[in-house]
Structure formats: C-alpha cells, structure tokens
Design a protein around this motif. Sequence first.
Motif, PDB file in Angstrom:
ATOM      1  N   UNK A 132       0.823  -1.230  -0.214  1.00  0.00           N
ATOM      2  CA  UNK A 132       0.092   0.131   0.093  1.00  0.00           C
ATOM      3  C   UNK A 132       1.025   1.239   0.023  1.00  0.00           C
ATOM      4  N   UNK A 133       1.951   1.315   0.958  1.00  0.00           N
ATOM      5  CA  UNK A 133       2.972   2.528   0.943  1.00  0.00           C
ATOM      6  C   UNK A 133       3.444   2.841  -0.625  1.00  0.00           C
ATOM      7  N   UNK A 134       4.129   1.366  -1.203  1.00  0.00           N
ATOM      8  CA  UNK A 134       4.806   1.739  -2.173  1.00  0.00           C
ATOM      9  C   UNK A 134       3.709   2.006  -3.555  1.00  0.00           C
ATOM     10  N   UNK A 135       2.462   1.756  -3.347  1.00  0.00           N
ATOM     11  CA  UNK A 135       1.493   2.311  -4.531  1.00  0.00           C
ATOM     12  C   UNK A 135       1.036   3.440  -4.300  1.00  0.00           C
ATOM     13  N   UNK A 136       1.093   3.877  -3.088  1.00  0.00           N
ATOM     14  CA  UNK A 136       0.647   5.356  -2.769  1.00  0.00           C
ATOM     15  C   UNK A 136       1.928   6.408  -3.363  1.00  0.00           C
ATOM     16  N   UNK A 137       3.124   6.058  -3.146  1.00  0.00           N
ATOM     17  CA  UNK A 137       4.104   6.541  -3.519  1.00  0.00           C
ATOM     18  C   UNK A 137       4.241   6.884  -5.133  1.00  0.00           C
ATOM     19  N   UNK A 138       4.048   5.428  -5.656  1.00  0.00           N
ATOM     20  CA  UNK A 138       3.997   5.656  -7.220  1.00  0.00           C
ATOM     21  C   UNK A 138       2.974   6.479  -7.673  1.00  0.00           C
ATOM     22  N   UNK A 139       1.650   6.315  -7.331  1.00  0.00           N
ATOM     23  CA  UNK A 139       0.707   7.386  -7.648  1.00  0.00           C
ATOM     24  C   UNK A 139       1.070   8.705  -7.618  1.00  0.00           C
ATOM     25  N   UNK A 140       1.591   9.044  -6.466  1.00  0.00           N
ATOM     26  CA  UNK A 140       1.873  10.501  -6.022  1.00  0.00           C
ATOM     27  C   UNK A 140       2.857  11.002  -6.985  1.00  0.00           C
ATOM     28  N   UNK A 141       4.049  10.294  -7.405  1.00  0.00           N
ATOM     29  CA  UNK A 141       5.118  10.635  -8.061  1.00  0.00           C
ATOM     30  C   UNK A 141       4.494  10.951  -9.646  1.00  0.00           C
ATOM     31  N   UNK A 142       3.556  10.126 -10.154  1.00  0.00           N
ATOM     32  CA  UNK A 142       2.992   9.992 -11.562  1.00  0.00           C
ATOM     33  C   UNK A 142       2.065  11.466 -11.523  1.00  0.00           C
ATOM     34  N   UNK A 143       1.271  11.607 -10.577  1.00  0.00           N
ATOM     35  CA  UNK A 143       0.465  12.975 -10.499  1.00  0.00           C
ATOM     36  C   UNK A 143       1.287  14.003 -10.342  1.00  0.00           C
ATOM     37  N   UNK A 144       2.379  14.073  -9.480  1.00  0.00           N
ATOM     38  CA  UNK A 144       3.150  15.354  -9.553  1.00  0.00           C
ATOM     39  C   UNK A 144       3.729  15.493 -10.908  1.00  0.00           C
ATOM     40  N   UNK A 145       4.190  14.334 -11.662  1.00  0.00           N
ATOM     41  CA  UNK A 145       4.774  14.652 -12.604  1.00  0.00           C
ATOM     42  C   UNK A 145       4.051  15.249 -13.738  1.00  0.00           C
ATOM     43  N   UNK A 146       2.568  14.947 -13.766  1.00  0.00           N
ATOM     44  CA  UNK A 146       1.734  15.128 -14.668  1.00  0.00           C
ATOM     45  C   UNK A 146       1.233  16.545 -14.532  1.00  0.00           C
ATOM     46  N   UNK A 147       1.066  17.094 -13.243  1.00  0.00           N
ATOM     47  CA  UNK A 147       0.381  18.183 -12.835  1.00  0.00           C
ATOM     48  C   UNK A 147       1.287  19.355 -12.325  1.00  0.00           C
ATOM     49  N   UNK A 148       2.193  19.086 -11.270  1.00  0.00           N
ATOM     50  CA  UNK A 148       3.178  19.951 -10.710  1.00  0.00           C
ATOM     51  C   UNK A 148       3.949  20.617 -11.797  1.00  0.00           C
ATOM     52  N   UNK A 149       4.726  19.755 -12.639  1.00  0.00           N
ATOM     53  CA  UNK A 149       5.612  20.360 -13.655  1.00  0.00           C
ATOM     54  C   UNK A 149       4.977  21.173 -14.422  1.00  0.00           C
ATOM     55  N   UNK A 150       3.630  20.950 -14.864  1.00  0.00           N
ATOM     56  CA  UNK A 150       3.052  21.881 -15.954  1.00  0.00           C
ATOM     57  C   UNK A 150       2.641  23.318 -15.009  1.00  0.00           C
ATOM     58  N   UNK A 151       2.492  23.168 -13.736  1.00  0.00           N
ATOM     59  CA  UNK A 151       2.068  24.287 -12.981  1.00  0.00           C
ATOM     60  C   UNK A 151       3.371  25.241 -12.764  1.00  0.00           C
TER      61      UNK A 151
END
Length: 590
Positions: A407-426
């Motif tokens: 569960x911990x690893x999957x949460x970090x994987x999803x967060x890394x992907x979401x940040x890559x998709x959204x944060x970098x564009x912002x």
Amino acid sequence: MAVVRMDHPPGNGLVGPSPEATPSRPPLLAQVDGVVFPFLGGFGRYQKRLMLLSWIPVLLISCNQFSDYIHLAQPNITCTGNVTGAADADAVPPLNGSTRTPYITDSYEDNGMQCSCSERQIQLEFGLKQNVITEWWLVCEEQWQAHLTHLSFLLGTAIGALLTGAMADWWGRLPVLCMSVCVTTVSGMAVAFARSVLTFSILRFVQGCSLAGISLCLYLLRIELCLPAWRFSMTMVANVLAVGGQLLLPGLAVLSIDWHVLQLVLVCPLALILTYAWLFPESLRWLLATQRFVRAKGQMYLVAQSNSIDTETDETGILSALEAELHQTPESSCILQIIHTRNMWKNILVLCVNSLASSGMGQCFVRAVTGGSFSPFHYLVLVGISMGGSLVLATVVLVMGRRGAQLSFMIITALASLLQLGLLNLIGKYSLRHDIALRDTLNRRLSVALSVIGMLTSNAVNHLSLFICAEITPTVIRGGALGLLMANAAVGMCVSALVDLQKFRGFFLLRIILTCSCLLSIICIPLLPETTGQPLPESMAEGEGLLRRPLPSGEQHHLLTRVEVAEYSRVANTPMHRQGNDTANGIRTS
C-alpha cells in the motif's frame, strides 16, 4: 492485521467457502507447513541445497530476458559523405545522437538528410560491433520493425506465463520446467541463425514463452520449498541475483563482440538446467495437495534421510496417515476454478491490476530518466535503481508487513505520477516565465527525481504483488495464478513498445489511465489479507477461507439493516463466535 481462515459455515457477516470446496485430504497431510515439513526436518540441509540450485539459473534467465537492451540498441550514426539534397555534409548532425534503445526512445522527428547519407560511420556503445539493428538496418523508415520485435518477445512472455502456469498445476512443476528449458534452448539457438527480421521476431516470441515457463516453475519450486519464516528472504535473494544478471549482460556483450555469439553464450548454458530432472525433486507440497501420495511417500523418506531424521518413531502419525491414503486417485485443478469462488478471484484481480499498473508506470518513469537517449550509463542507472528497489522492499516489508508495504509503495508511485503530470506543468505556467532555460532545467531535474522514486516503488509493487499472490493462492492453482500476474506484468511492459509504434501518439492518455489504475489499487489493497508468518493454503477451501479480520461486533450493526441486525443477533452466540482463537482453523493473528 489478522488473517481469518474459515473451514466451517460463515458467520458474523463473513462469506465462507462454497460447500463443494470442502477438503477431502486427511488433516495431518493437509498441514504441510505446520506438521509435514517440521517432521521432515524443517528448512534443513536438503532444502537449503535445493534452494541454492534454484538460484543458479536466475542469472542466465535475467540476461536472456533483458538481452533486447543489447540486440535492439540503436547505433550512433554520423554522416561522413554527401547527403542527397545537401551541399555541406558537415552540417548533417549524427543520427540519433547517441545509442538508443528502440522501445525506450521518445523522439520521433524524422530528418530526411540523416536517413539519406551516402557514407556513414556506425558505432555501438554496448561493446558489440554488430547487432540486430545494424545487420538488417532497422533505422529510419524500418525502425518500426525493431519495436515490433521487442513487442513480440513481451507478448510471448505473457502467453507463455499463462500456458505454463496452467500446465504446472496440471502436470507438475518439474516436467514443465524441463519442457520449457528444451524449448528455450532450441529456439534461442535458432535465433542466433535467423536470416530475416520476421524469423527473428517469431523465434523471440517462442523464446519469450519458454523463458516465462522457466522463471515461473523455479519461482513455484522456491516458494513451496520454504517454511513461512524463510519464504520472503529466499525470494529476495533470487530478486537480487536477477539484478546481478542484468549487470552481467554488458560484460558478456563486450566479450562476445557479435550479437550471434552473444545469443549463443546466453542460451547454451540454460541446457544445464535439464540436469534438474535428476537433481531437483517434484514439489512435495504439490504432490500432497493433488493426492499423489505414492510419489509423495518416496520423496518424504528421501528428505527425512537427507536431513538425518529418524522415521521409525512416527509420533505425529504422518506416515501412518500417508499409508492409509495411498489408494487415493490423483486430482489436478485449473485456474479457471476461481470463477466459482467468492473471495479468491477478487484477491487475484486486485493483484493483477497492481502488477499491470506498476509495470506500465515503471516504463513511463524510465522514459523520463533516460531523456530520449539510452547509453550504457543509463543502463547502469536502471540496474542500480532495481537493486535499490530490492533493498528498500526488503526493509519496508520487515517493518510494515506485506500488505502495508504494498500500500505504501503504491501510494508513492501514484503520487510521483500525479506530481509529474500536474506539478511540472504548473511550474512552467506560473513561475520563471522570463527565465526559460532555468525553468526547463528545474522541470527536467524534478521529473528525473520523481521518476527515480517512481521506478523504485513501482518495481517493489511488481515484485511484492507476485509474492503475495503466491502466498494467498492455494497450491492446487498457484501456478495459474502466478501466470496471470506475470502475464499482466509483461503486458504492462508493452507500454513503451506500443507507444513507439504509434510514434508517441496517445502517450499522455495512457499515462492517465495507468495513474488512475494506481489510485484504484490504493483503494483495493487494504482488502487483501496479511500473510506474514502464515502457512500457505493447500486446497481451494483453504484459499477461499483466507480472509481479512472481521469488523468488531459493535461496528457490524452500522453496515446492516434493521432486519439484518435482528438476524445477526441470533447468530452472535454460535460455536464459531465462542471459539475465537482457540483452534488452528479459527482467527489467527500475525
């Protein structure tokens, strides 16, 4: 978190196994981890010798599975002569710019001058003087054939995992292992003498099928050989050796010079695994689970003799129970039987989604790390990340358990992907508007950092999903269940090849789908049982009865209607609820 095993009618709102799944084997022979293995010496000298034998082929299997990094590496090509339609040859930049692996690259801008050089200087950076790309010139307009070749190998791996997993449950682990070794040796040697790209792709498809069978059967034999306390550590050693095989591959390429020689060097030693037909016995756990008691009897005496166990004094009554069941007819099972279960298919489905999402996300993160080129340095970085992921996985599992770590690893994987998709564009939209160079540098560094973290965690999720599946599925269908997960992992790895064939079209949408799959997995992972320290289920009934800890009685009423509450109150004092933790088949805490 506790685990519930139900071998009786369900109560307290829980769903139990179907009546037809009632085990027919005697209790003593059904308790492999609790009675049979301890009687034979536990994890003794004989088991440790077999474990060492199961580790040896891992290096060569890993080299063969990752050989496309060498065979399909794009060369560094520089135009040295005149170019059609260009007066100045010196103005033509090198084709590709660096060694690039076809299924990882993300630059698809075709340059007509680069592909029309009359004279070229070719250089391969992985140690070979010639590989598949340079022999059949799979560049420019023909580069799609390289992507299709790698895709055929991955699809072969997926299909082979499904077929060999089902066959391992039906015929046994050892026969399928020997058959897979024969097929991969013949097809692998034929690959070295392929005369066309089509022949090469077909043979690689067959080799992918057989390599999946070898990996699957060795994984099954390794898992079913261990007691609960040894399972995870022995599996982690095999994972580390697999990473070592990836590290060994470039060295073999340097020594081989030509890809034909490298292919033979990688395949021929696999033929030695055929000696396992005499050195490695069939899984005792599978023999007992499928009622092959005659073969199990001979193997039990062999194990006891090798571990210096006296079988004359049968205090537990195991040998007597075995003698009484020698007349039983063997019964094999198929993975399709999970269709008739109530809980098992849900657990396997959750793990399949985890494996598919983590494998696909791992390929997406690889693209961000390599940045459109793939050199030996990038290869070593990926190997280092794989090694780091294995070490992090072992540490976190020891602290948090199987389910908590996943569960911990999957949460970090999803967060890394979401940040890559959204944060970098912002960052690119609202900050550093006037300093474009600094903005691009910051975006690149953040993307690489998030990708490295994502690769670590996605690799851990992939390995842990396979391991948890082996622990929660019964022995009679364990091969088929692991084949499903390995097939999903192979399909996830097809992401890069499919994107390359489409020339990067639809990649963002695919990335969104994989990220959503990770988020869905985060919701479903808590529904899985925690298996730390628990014996492996042997029959369908035991696998179906492996549930999560039930809700406390005070919380059950919040989930029931008034009519159901009244019905629930009448079963509150049933023998099941009075027993609690008194029996081995009741609620067991980890």
